[in-house]
Write a protein that holds these residues in place. Structure first.
Motif, short mmCIF file in Angstrom:
data_model
loop_
_atom_site.label_atom_id
_atom_site.label_comp_id
_atom_site.label_asym_id
_atom_site.label_seq_id
_atom_site.Cartn_x
_atom_site.Cartn_y
_atom_site.Cartn_z
N THR A 43 0.88 -1.11 -0.08
CA THR A 43 -0.10 -0.08 0.10
C THR A 43 0.83 1.25 0.09
O THR A 43 1.67 1.35 1.03
N TYR A 46 0.58 7.13 1.01
CA TYR A 46 -0.45 7.95 0.80
C TYR A 46 -1.76 7.47 1.55
O TYR A 46 -2.74 7.85 1.76
N TYR A 47 -1.78 5.94 1.06
CA TYR A 47 -3.14 5.37 1.30
C TYR A 47 -3.13 4.49 2.61
O TYR A 47 -3.98 3.94 2.83
#
Length: 92
Positions: A43, A46-47
């Motif tokens: 991932t 940012y997420y």
């Protein structure tokens, strides 16, 4: 469309106050806050909830009365995967 996940800074304060040691990691806070610490494999930061949680700690360090003393500390998550976390010190 943008959504938000609510995180309680007041609850984080209570968690930090409950630690016996004045030095702790983002992962240790997340363990108490979320019931475990698991790296967000694959991932982008940012997420990643973990990365965003760490940024929240940095933005609120003054309010939480903490100082980051070691970023990018290599640790192992709760299922044995290698990841990174920041080490913090309580300023109380």
């Amino acid at each position: 469309m943008k959504d938000n996940i609510e995180v309680s800074v007041d609850r984080i304060k209570v968690i930090i106050t409950g630690f016996k040691n004045e030095i702790f990691t983002t992962a240790e806070i997340l363990r108490v806050y979320s019931g475990g610490f698991y790296s967000n494999v694959g991932t982008p930061a940012y997420y990643s909830f973990n990365a965003q949680f760490g940024k929240l700690l940095k933005r609120n360090a003054k309010v939480l009365n903490i100082t980051e003393i070691k970023p990018k500390l290599e640790i192992t998550d709760d299922i044995g995967r290698k990841t990174k976390s920041s080490r913090w010190q309580s300023n109380t």
